[in-house]
Write a protein that holds these residues in place. Structure first.
Motif, short mmCIF file in Angstrom:
data_model
loop_
_atom_site.label_atom_id
_atom_site.label_comp_id
_atom_site.label_asym_id
_atom_site.label_seq_id
_atom_site.Cartn_x
_atom_site.Cartn_y
_atom_site.Cartn_z
N VAL A 156 0.86 -1.20 0.00
CA VAL A 156 0.00 0.00 0.00
C VAL A 156 0.89 1.25 0.00
O VAL A 156 1.96 1.26 0.60
CB VAL A 156 -0.96 0.03 1.21
N LYS A 157 0.43 2.28 -0.68
CA LYS A 157 1.21 3.51 -0.80
C LYS A 157 0.35 4.72 -0.44
O LYS A 157 -0.84 4.78 -0.80
CB LYS A 157 1.74 3.68 -2.23
N ARG A 158 0.95 5.66 0.26
CA ARG A 158 0.27 6.91 0.61
C ARG A 158 0.49 7.91 -0.52
O ARG A 158 1.62 8.22 -0.88
CB ARG A 158 0.84 7.47 1.92
N VAL A 159 -0.62 8.40 -1.09
CA VAL A 159 -0.54 9.34 -2.21
C VAL A 159 -1.51 10.49 -1.96
O VAL A 159 -2.37 10.43 -1.08
CB VAL A 159 -0.91 8.65 -3.55
N GLY B 80 7.92 4.45 3.18
CA GLY B 80 7.79 5.90 3.11
C GLY B 80 7.91 6.55 4.47
O GLY B 80 8.34 5.92 5.44
N PRO B 81 7.51 7.82 4.56
CA PRO B 81 7.64 8.57 5.81
C PRO B 81 6.67 8.08 6.89
O PRO B 81 5.84 7.20 6.64
CB PRO B 81 7.32 10.01 5.39
N THR C 112 11.26 5.60 5.81
CA THR C 112 12.31 6.38 5.16
C THR C 112 11.71 7.68 4.63
O THR C 112 10.58 7.70 4.17
CB THR C 112 12.97 5.61 4.00
N ASP C 113 12.49 8.74 4.72
CA ASP C 113 12.07 10.03 4.16
C ASP C 113 12.67 10.26 2.78
O ASP C 113 12.43 11.30 2.15
CB ASP C 113 12.49 11.17 5.10
N ALA C 114 13.43 9.29 2.29
CA ALA C 114 14.04 9.42 0.96
C ALA C 114 12.98 9.28 -0.12
O ALA C 114 11.95 8.61 0.07
CB ALA C 114 15.11 8.35 0.78
N VAL D 137 10.61 -0.92 10.39
CA VAL D 137 12.00 -1.27 10.07
C VAL D 137 12.56 -0.18 9.18
O VAL D 137 11.83 0.65 8.63
CB VAL D 137 12.10 -2.65 9.38
N SER D 138 13.86 -0.17 9.02
CA SER D 138 14.51 0.82 8.16
C SER D 138 15.12 0.12 6.95
O SER D 138 15.38 -1.10 6.99
CB SER D 138 15.61 1.55 8.92
#
Length: 255
Positions: free
Chosen positions: A10-13, A70-71, A94-96, A208-209
Motif C-alpha cells: 500500500v502507498k500513501r498518495v 515511506g515517511p 524512510t524520508d528518501a 523497520v529501516s
C-alpha cells in the motif's frame, strides 16, 4: 492445499479527489497541507486479499500482511489497510524519495523474511503512474507474475487470473508463489467501519529501516521540470464541412 500468506503493498498518495497543483519551483506537485489517502489501486489489492479469505476461509488464507514504504505518515495508510481486514502491518520507514526499483528491492527483502505465498500490488500508483514495481519485484524474486488482474481465484494451490489486455481478456494460471497486480475493475473496495478502525489501532505494526533490510536507497532518475497541462480552449461552431476540414488541417494539424 496448505494455508497461504498474502503480502499486500500500500502507498500513501495525494487523494484522488484533490486538484493537483505544481509547486512554485516546478520540481514536483504540491503536497503540503494536501489530503492524502491510500493509492486507489492498492485499496483494490487489500480488498481482493480480504475477499479471497472471506471466500475460502482461514484454512486457505491464514494471514494478510500490509506493507508500506515511506515517511512516518505512511502508518496512517497502513492503519486503513488493517481496518479493511489485514492482520498486521510492516512499515519501512524512510524520508528518501523512492523510485520503483528501490521499492521493489525493499519488498523483496521483506518477502525473504515473511515468506508470503502471494504478493498483491496495485498495478500503478496515481502519483507517478510508473506501473513498474510489481514487474520489477517479480524479476528480483524470479517469481511468476500476473498483471492487470480483473478477476482472481485460488484453486488447488494455483492462482487463476483474468487479465485485461489490449485485445480484451486473457485467462492465465500461475503456480505459487506469485506476484499479482490489480486493475481497476477487479473489485470495489469496502469502507472501513468505525469498529474496525478502532480495532486496527491495536493490531501489530512493525517499523523497520532500509538499512536493517540491507537496501541502499539511490535515486537513478532526475526530474528536470514539472508543469501543468495547457488549459483547453473552448469549442467553436463552424459553418460548413469545408470550414471544419480547413481548421482540422491548418489549426489542429490532425489531417
Amino acid at each position: 492445499m496448505s494455508s497461504l500468506r498474502i503480502l499486500v503493498g500500500v502507498k500513501r498518495v495525494v487523494d484522488s479527489a484533490v486538484k493537483v497543483r505544481v509547486n512554485s519551483a516546478q520540481t514536483a506537485v504540491e503536497t503540503g497541507n494536501v489530503k492524502h489517502s491510500m493509492n486507489p489501486f492498492d485499496e483494490i489489492a487489500v480488498e481482493e486479499a480480504v475477499r479471497l479469505r472471506e471466500k475460502h476461509g482461514l484454512d486457505v488464507v491464514k494471514e494478510i500482511i500490509a506493507l508500506s514504504c515511506g515517511p512516518i505518515k505512511s502508518q496512517e495508510t497502513l492503519r486503513t489497510a488493517l481496518a479493511m481486514g489485514a492482520d498486521r502491518a510492516i512499515h519501512v520507514k524512510t524520508d528518501a524519495e523512492l523510485e520503483p526499483l528501490s521499492v521493489a528491492k525493499l519488498f523483496s527483502k521483506v518477502v525473504g523474511l515473511e515468506k508470503p505465498d502471494v504478493v498483491i500490488l496495485g498495478k500503478q500508483a496515481i502519483d507517478d503512474d510508473a506501473n513498474q514495481t510489481g514487474q520489477m519485484l517479480a524479476g528480483l524474486l524470479g517469481w511468476p507474475q500476473a498483471t492487470f488482474a480483473s478477476k482472481v481465484d485460488i484453486k488447488d494451490g494455483v492462482l487463476e487470473i483474468v487479465r485485461e489486455v489490449d485485445g480484451g481478456l486473457e485467462t492465465v494460471s500461475s503456480a505459487l508463489p506469485a506476484i499479482l497486480t490489480t486493475d481497476l475493475r477487479l473489485n470495489e473496495p469496502r469502507y472501513a467501519s468505525l469498529p474496525n478502525i478502532m480495532k486496527a489501532k491495536k493490531k501489530p505494526l512493525k517499523v523497520v529501516s532500509p538499512e536493517e533490510l540491507g537496501v541502499e536507497i539511490r535515486s537513478r532518475l532526475q526530474t528536470l521540470k514539472v508543469t501543468e497541462p495547457p488549459k483547453r480552449q473552448g469549442g467553436r461552431i463552424v459553418g460548413s464541412v469545408d470550414e471544419l476540414l480547413d481548421k482540422l488541417r491548418n489549426e489542429a494539424k490532425v489531417l
